[in-house]
Write a protein that holds these residues in place. Sequence first.
Motif, PDB file in Angstrom:
ATOM      1  N   TYR A  76       0.858  -1.172   0.000  1.00  0.00           N
ATOM      2  CA  TYR A  76       0.000   0.000   0.000  1.00  0.00           C
ATOM      3  C   TYR A  76       0.905   1.237   0.000  1.00  0.00           C
ATOM      4  N   GLU A  77       0.832   2.002  -1.065  1.00  0.00           N
ATOM      5  CA  GLU A  77       1.713   3.159  -1.257  1.00  0.00           C
ATOM      6  C   GLU A  77       3.160   2.730  -1.038  1.00  0.00           C
ATOM      7  N   ASP A  78       3.867   3.299  -0.040  1.00  0.00           N
ATOM      8  CA  ASP A  78       5.281   2.946   0.142  1.00  0.00           C
ATOM      9  C   ASP A  78       5.490   1.884   1.223  1.00  0.00           C
ATOM     10  N   ILE A  79       4.384   1.232   1.667  1.00  0.00           N
ATOM     11  CA  ILE A  79       4.476   0.190   2.706  1.00  0.00           C
ATOM     12  C   ILE A  79       4.376  -1.183   2.052  1.00  0.00           C
ATOM     13  N   VAL A  80       5.309  -2.054   2.390  1.00  0.00           N
ATOM     14  CA  VAL A  80       5.308  -3.422   1.870  1.00  0.00           C
ATOM     15  C   VAL A  80       5.354  -4.392   3.048  1.00  0.00           C
ATOM     16  N   VAL A  81       4.434  -5.360   3.066  1.00  0.00           N
ATOM     17  CA  VAL A  81       4.438  -6.418   4.074  1.00  0.00           C
ATOM     18  C   VAL A  81       4.785  -7.725   3.375  1.00  0.00           C
ATOM     19  N   ASP A  82       5.907  -8.295   3.744  1.00  0.00           N
ATOM     20  CA  ASP A  82       6.331  -9.592   3.210  1.00  0.00           C
ATOM     21  C   ASP A  82       5.884 -10.654   4.198  1.00  0.00           C
ATOM     22  N   LEU A  83       4.779 -11.354   3.866  1.00  0.00           N
ATOM     23  CA  LEU A  83       4.206 -12.334   4.784  1.00  0.00           C
ATOM     24  C   LEU A  83       5.093 -13.559   4.948  1.00  0.00           C
ATOM     25  N   ALA A  84       5.783 -13.940   3.878  1.00  0.00           N
ATOM     26  CA  ALA A  84       6.637 -15.127   3.944  1.00  0.00           C
ATOM     27  C   ALA A  84       7.820 -14.911   4.882  1.00  0.00           C
ATOM     28  N   GLU A  85       8.411 -13.711   4.794  1.00  0.00           N
ATOM     29  CA  GLU A  85       9.583 -13.397   5.614  1.00  0.00           C
ATOM     30  C   GLU A  85       9.213 -12.714   6.931  1.00  0.00           C
ATOM     31  N   HIS A  86       7.924 -12.385   7.097  1.00  0.00           N
ATOM     32  CA  HIS A  86       7.444 -11.692   8.292  1.00  0.00           C
ATOM     33  C   HIS A  86       8.207 -10.383   8.502  1.00  0.00           C
ATOM     34  N   ARG A  87       8.328  -9.618   7.407  1.00  0.00           N
ATOM     35  CA  ARG A  87       9.041  -8.342   7.466  1.00  0.00           C
ATOM     36  C   ARG A  87       8.203  -7.231   6.858  1.00  0.00           C
ATOM     37  N   VAL A  88       8.436  -6.017   7.344  1.00  0.00           N
ATOM     38  CA  VAL A  88       7.714  -4.842   6.860  1.00  0.00           C
ATOM     39  C   VAL A  88       8.736  -3.794   6.406  1.00  0.00           C
ATOM     40  N   TYR A  89       8.451  -3.174   5.257  1.00  0.00           N
ATOM     41  CA  TYR A  89       9.319  -2.119   4.731  1.00  0.00           C
ATOM     42  C   TYR A  89       8.486  -0.877   4.473  1.00  0.00           C
ATOM     43  N   ARG A  90       9.099   0.277   4.706  1.00  0.00           N
ATOM     44  CA  ARG A  90       8.461   1.525   4.301  1.00  0.00           C
ATOM     45  C   ARG A  90       9.494   2.392   3.588  1.00  0.00           C
ATOM     46  N   GLY A  91       9.180   2.747   2.347  1.00  0.00           N
ATOM     47  CA  GLY A  91      10.122   3.510   1.549  1.00  0.00           C
ATOM     48  C   GLY A  91      11.432   2.773   1.359  1.00  0.00           C
ATOM     49  N   GLY A  92      11.366   1.440   1.384  1.00  0.00           N
ATOM     50  CA  GLY A  92      12.569   0.622   1.213  1.00  0.00           C
ATOM     51  C   GLY A  92      13.313   0.342   2.504  1.00  0.00           C
ATOM     52  N   ASP A  93      12.935   0.998   3.598  1.00  0.00           N
ATOM     53  CA  ASP A  93      13.599   0.792   4.887  1.00  0.00           C
ATOM     54  C   ASP A  93      12.872  -0.279   5.696  1.00  0.00           C
ATOM     55  N   LEU A  94      13.647  -1.138   6.360  1.00  0.00           N
ATOM     56  CA  LEU A  94      13.067  -2.183   7.197  1.00  0.00           C
ATOM     57  C   LEU A  94      12.450  -1.568   8.447  1.00  0.00           C
ATOM     58  N   VAL A  95      11.217  -1.977   8.754  1.00  0.00           N
ATOM     59  CA  VAL A  95      10.494  -1.484   9.926  1.00  0.00           C
ATOM     60  C   VAL A  95      10.419  -2.603  10.955  1.00  0.00           C
ATOM     61  N   SER A  96      10.792  -2.299  12.186  1.00  0.00           N
ATOM     62  CA  SER A  96      10.754  -3.301  13.252  1.00  0.00           C
ATOM     63  C   SER A  96       9.403  -3.242  13.962  1.00  0.00           C
ATOM     64  N   LEU A  97       8.655  -4.357  13.901  1.00  0.00           N
ATOM     65  CA  LEU A  97       7.336  -4.425  14.530  1.00  0.00           C
ATOM     66  C   LEU A  97       7.243  -5.627  15.458  1.00  0.00           C
ATOM     67  N   GLY A  98       6.501  -5.468  16.544  1.00  0.00           N
ATOM     68  CA  GLY A  98       6.180  -6.600  17.401  1.00  0.00           C
ATOM     69  C   GLY A  98       5.100  -7.438  16.739  1.00  0.00           C
ATOM     70  N   PRO A  99       4.843  -8.650  17.240  1.00  0.00           N
ATOM     71  CA  PRO A  99       3.863  -9.540  16.604  1.00  0.00           C
ATOM     72  C   PRO A  99       2.453  -8.960  16.554  1.00  0.00           C
ATOM     73  N   THR A 100       2.030  -8.236  17.597  1.00  0.00           N
ATOM     74  CA  THR A 100       0.683  -7.658  17.587  1.00  0.00           C
ATOM     75  C   THR A 100       0.593  -6.537  16.566  1.00  0.00           C
ATOM     76  N   GLU A 101       1.620  -5.690  16.517  1.00  0.00           N
ATOM     77  CA  GLU A 101       1.626  -4.594  15.545  1.00  0.00           C
ATOM     78  C   GLU A 101       1.658  -5.143  14.121  1.00  0.00           C
ATOM     79  N   PHE A 102       2.359  -6.263  13.915  1.00  0.00           N
ATOM     80  CA  PHE A 102       2.408  -6.888  12.594  1.00  0.00           C
ATOM     81  C   PHE A 102       1.016  -7.352  12.180  1.00  0.00           C
ATOM     82  N   ARG A 103       0.293  -8.019  13.098  1.00  0.00           N
ATOM     83  CA  ARG A 103      -1.061  -8.481  12.782  1.00  0.00           C
ATOM     84  C   ARG A 103      -1.994  -7.301  12.554  1.00  0.00           C
ATOM     85  N   LEU A 104      -1.805  -6.237  13.324  1.00  0.00           N
ATOM     86  CA  LEU A 104      -2.627  -5.037  13.181  1.00  0.00           C
ATOM     87  C   LEU A 104      -2.409  -4.403  11.809  1.00  0.00           C
ATOM     88  N   LEU A 105      -1.149  -4.277  11.406  1.00  0.00           N
ATOM     89  CA  LEU A 105      -0.849  -3.693  10.096  1.00  0.00           C
ATOM     90  C   LEU A 105      -1.404  -4.574   8.977  1.00  0.00           C
TER      91      LEU A 105
END
Length: 228
Positions: free
Chosen positions: A136-165
Amino acid sequence: MAGEPIVLVVEDEPAQREVLAYNLRAEGVSVVTAASGDEALIVVQETLPDLIVLDWMLPEVSGIEICRQLKSGAATSKIPIIMLSARSEDTDKVRGLETGADDYITKPYSVAELLARVRTQLRRVRPSSVGERMEYEDIVVDLAEHRVYRGGDLVSLGPTEFRLLTAFMERPGRVWAREQLLDRVWGRDIYVDSRTVDVHVGRLRKALKVAQAGDPIRTVRGAGYALG
């Protein structure tokens, strides 16, 4: 809906069966149910589900025996089975897995954890149906790797925040009430104060504010939250 993965829930307790079915449907999964092992075998032949959530303790024919029969059948041997059991001993877990179960969860369990296990198994057998990547726009959620990127930068999220996003990413623009987010992220059978949602949304917002990026989450006064 066509294209949805099909999950069979085999559970003889009506209330528990409904809780599981409700939460799975909220994940975009088509659910069929059975209250006994014999009924499960009939449903499997009629429907051929993508995944089976199977209770160990069933009337008449046990879940272990149902698992053994399904794993020995040519048409059903590849269907992943998640075994649910009140038996917490390692020997019981080993027995369940040796019978052919692909995963084993001990009761009482978190619905959120079960849903995560379901997603893991569905990604293996139906990767296209659950999606490996959300954008969505500049946010990417890689479900396989359980990683989140924004503008190409890795975003550190806890498990609840990951499910929320992930919930927000599935329906950009949708306004989620706090109660809806509680059901979606924490599960209906877990009591969590609605203010907890505010805390985790705040953490998610803070984590997503990388570089000069703005806040992608919109607060809708009196209604809830939305992405975009």
